[in-house]
Design an enzyme around this catalytic site. Structure first.
Site: not given
Ligand code: ADP
Ligand code: ADP
Ligand code: MG
Length: 668
Positions: A116, A200, A235, A300
């Site tokens: 990140k 952040e 989250h 992805r």
């Molecule tokens: P998004 O794709 O919207 O970011 P998620 O972060 O929940 O939503 O989806 C990715 C996550 O799904 C992966 O980081 C992992 O935790 C989970 N995952 C990975 N492989 C599989 C699988 N084959 N079936 C269901 N979930 C999986």
């Molecule tokens: P991950 O890799 O777990 O998906 P993200 O950075 O995408 O992490 O953040 C996941 C969630 O955390 C966001 O969808 C939001 O709900 C919350 N979040 C992340 N950054 C912030 C921020 N700067 N302020 C408030 N909420 C945040």
């Molecule tokens: Mg995210």
């Protein structure tokens, strides 16, 4: 075009990829672990290769084995799905090294967006707006603390390598910073093997709006509009919809172009998602005041991609295959249009009432609403399980994705609610009723969205019953009567009046409902059946048709469906669902009380830490230990005041379900 691809994943996404490949006339190879030998994704593919043990590190993460399987079966390309190896740059590079096409972005684009902090440095150069914060290389705690003070509280400390909602700490004031940093770094090193963090500004009441982008090897890059994923727990996304409510054309264009700029800055090819956090300084009704900031890019296909497919009419997996094959994107920006509104609900095996603790078990009953399998349709279900399959502790707890499309948001929401009402799952806990409660909140219905919606609407979401005890008890009584009827002889006389022919005029039933014991009495009167449940009393009428029973009781008329599992009766109706236990008083005569001092693992997993040591005095509700299972941390709290006698494991130990973690002496 490829003639055969290998799908390096499991579950719904493996089935999803296989469906498009089949439509395109491409053969598919599944890989599977021990636990998945009979899985739906194996049946969905043309051939399959066993790659190892049930734990992901023994199978779905073993990329040498997977590449070997591709070579042995003559697959020309590998689709990684999401999770597992999908964002592993070494795997992408190894595929290329083995002469296989990785169906995803180039390894260097994955690397650039993998951390990140570093991706933010790149985005800054590309002119993409960032949340105010610190994302430099320096990691000195005192310096980080100064940065946090400079940014101003509240701040969010994020593990640079984090994901899946893990590795984040909210810090409200400067005094709390040092401890939060330490705990964030500890979780980051344990979960991601990398303890670098960034800081952040914590955006208050934000929305999560992300842009689907697509690039090809000819230098084209387009955006397929946005998805609003603001409804989250821990989250993590719960509901995702497109278009984002209240989005203006101008903001959509700005965000879309920023996302394309982000993708171009790293030479992106294939499907990707640029996630933005959106500030709403003007409140919910002022989209013109919305400000967006880059959060991260997921390199992805995303879990919620079907929402975009539903509003654009495009098959994103088909796009991925075309692009991986070197073809240009099927459409240019100007050819893409939004049609109607779509929303996805993630149906998970979990208990919302217990902090969304993932559940495991067997899908004894698994019925789905009527739907078509793919493309724009009113109702679509993507899943990787069939009735009788288990949700095991090895993988994540998602059972299915339910995606609906409508002309507008109101229609889509109504369809989603109806589709959820038609889901029947018996055998494990799910969030289906909870999802329906979210749809019913004024905030969600009126699109007053932000990432705290679930906390904000707590009172409407938790400890809520969609079916009252009256209907549940009536349904259970009717289920019992019908069962008795069906087991009686075919003699028309005994069938017509059932139990009454045995000379009984009143029967009593003992039930347990939501932790309360209660009695019901059924009387046969000349006018018909009369049921008394607690202080409700009135006529009970029912008409069975097939598996459904039309039930009328206490002012409600419901089409109910019931399943009995031991003593538990699972009742489903369009209004909601409930479980009621029919207690056989005799069977429970000798039951002892609860087991006081035993503290056991709710599921198989890893012990992360203990918050106490032997000899500590603890009070009821105090956290004692943290476990990790199914990609989540679970805190185990003291059931009563007492004293810790002994810890039975050390952090890092794997434990089985029901294993005793520590001994607690409960105070008298
Ligand atoms: P998004 O794709 O919207 O970011 P998620 O972060 O929940 O939503 O989806 C990715 C996550 O799904 C992966 O980081 C992992 O935790 C989970 N995952 C990975 N492989 C599989 C699988 N084959 N079936 C269901 N979930 C999986
Ligand atoms: P991950 O890799 O777990 O998906 P993200 O950075 O995408 O992490 O953040 C996941 C969630 O955390 C966001 O969808 C939001 O709900 C919350 N979040 C992340 N950054 C912030 C921020 N700067 N302020 C408030 N909420 C945040
Ligand atoms: Mg995210």
């Amino acid at each position: 075009m490829f003639t055969k691809i290998l799908i390096a994943n499991r579950g719904e996404i493996a089935c999803r990829v296989a469906a498009t490949a089949r439509r395109m006339g491409i053969k598919t190879v599944a890989v599977y672990s021990d636990a998945d030998a009979q899985a739906k994704h194996v049946a969905a593919c043309d051939e399959s290769v066993h790659i190892g043990g049930s734990a992901p590190k023994d199978s779905y993460l073993r990329w040498e084995r997977i590449i070997e399987a591709a070579r042995a079966t003559g697959a020309q390309a590998i689709h990684p799905g999401y999770g597992f190896l999908s964002e592993n740059e070494d795997f992408a590079a190894a595929c290329a090294g083995a002469g296989l096409v990785f169906i995803g972005p180039p390894a260097n684009a994955i690397r650039a967006m993998g951390l990140k902090a570093e991706s933010k440095q790149l985005m800054e150069k590309a002119g993409v707006p960032l949340v105010p914060g610190y994302h430099g290389a320096g990691q000195d705690p005192a310096m980080l603390h100064q940065e946090a003070d400079r940014i101003g509280y509240p701040v969010l400390i994020k593990a640079s390598a984090g994901g899946g909602g893990k590795g984040m700490r909210l810090v409200e004031k400067t005094e709390d910073f040092a401890a939060a940093l330490e705990s964030c770094k500890r979780e980051a090193i344990n979960s991601f093997g990398n303890d670098a963090v960034l800081i952040e500004k914590y955006v208050l009441r934000p929305r999560h709006i992300e842009i689907q982008v697509f690039g090809d090897t000819h230098g084209n890059c387009v955006y397929l509009f946005e998805r609003d994923c603001s409804v989250q727990r821990r989250h993590q996304k719960v509901l995702e919809e497109a278009p984002a409510p209240g989005m203006t054309e101008a903001l959509r264009k700005q965000m879309g172009e920023a996302a394309v700029a982000a993708a171009k800055a790293v030479g992106y090819v294939g499907a990707g998602t640029v996630e933005f956090i959106v500030e709403q300084p003007g409140g919910y009704d002022q989209p013109d005041a919305m400000k967006f900031y880059f959060m991260e890019m997921n390199t992805r296909l995303q879990v919620e991609h079907p929402v975009t497919e539903a509003i654009t009419g495009e098959d994103l997996v088909q796009w991925q295959l075309l692009v991986a094959n070197g073809q240009p994107l099927p459409k240019q920006q100007g050819d893409l249009k939004i049609i109607g509104h779509a929303i996805e609900a993630r149906i998970c095996a979990e208990n919302p009432e217990n902090n969304f603790l993932p559940a495991t078990g067997t899908l004894h009953v698994y019925r789905k609403p009527v739907c078509s399998s793919f493309s724009i349709s009113d109702v679509r279900i993507d899943d990787g399980v069939r009735e009788g399959d288990a949700i095991s502790p090895f993988y994540d707890s998602m059972i299915a994705k339910l995606i609906v499309h409508g002309q507008d948001r109101a229609q889509a929401l109504a369809r989603l609610d109806a589709a959820l009402a038609a889901v029947r799952i018996v055998g494990l806990q799910t969030n289906v009723q909870f999802l329906r409660h979210i749809l019913a909140t004024p905030s969600f219905a009126q699109a007053k969205l932000d990432t705290a919606l679930i906390q904000r609407e707590e009172e409407r979401l938790f400890k809520r019953r969609s079916l009252g005890v009256d209907t549940a008890a009536a349904a259970a009584v009717v289920a019992e009567l019908l069962l008795e009827r069906s087991s009686e002889t075919a003699d028309p006389f005994s069938r017509r009046d059932g139990w009454q022919s045995h000379g009984v005029t009143e029967r009593r039933f003992d039930f347990e409902f939501g932790g309360d014991k209660l009695q019901a009495a059924l009387r046969y009167e000349p006018s018909g059946l009369v049921l008394t449940v607690g202080d409700v009393s009135g006529p009970l009428q029912f008409t069975p048709t097939g598996e459904l029973v039309e039930l009328q009781y206490n002012g409600h008329r419901d089409q109910v469906q019931t399943w009995q599992q031991g003593e538990v009766v699972h009742v489903f109706a369009p209004r909601g669902a409930a479980e009621i236990t029919a207690i056989d008083a005799l069977a429970h005569a000798g039951d002892a009380g609860s087991e006081g001092g035993r503290l056991t693992a709710p599921m198989p997993g890893k012990v992360v830490s203990f918050a106490v040591k032997a000899g500590d005095k603890v009070s009821k509700g105090q956290p004692l230990a943290v476990m990790e299972a199914m990609k989540m941390e679970h805190t185990i709290a003291a059931p009563a005041d007492g004293e810790v006698v002994e810890l039975l494991f050390v952090p890092g130990d794997q434990v089985t379900e029901g294993a005793e973690l520590l001994k607690l002496k409960v105070a008298e």
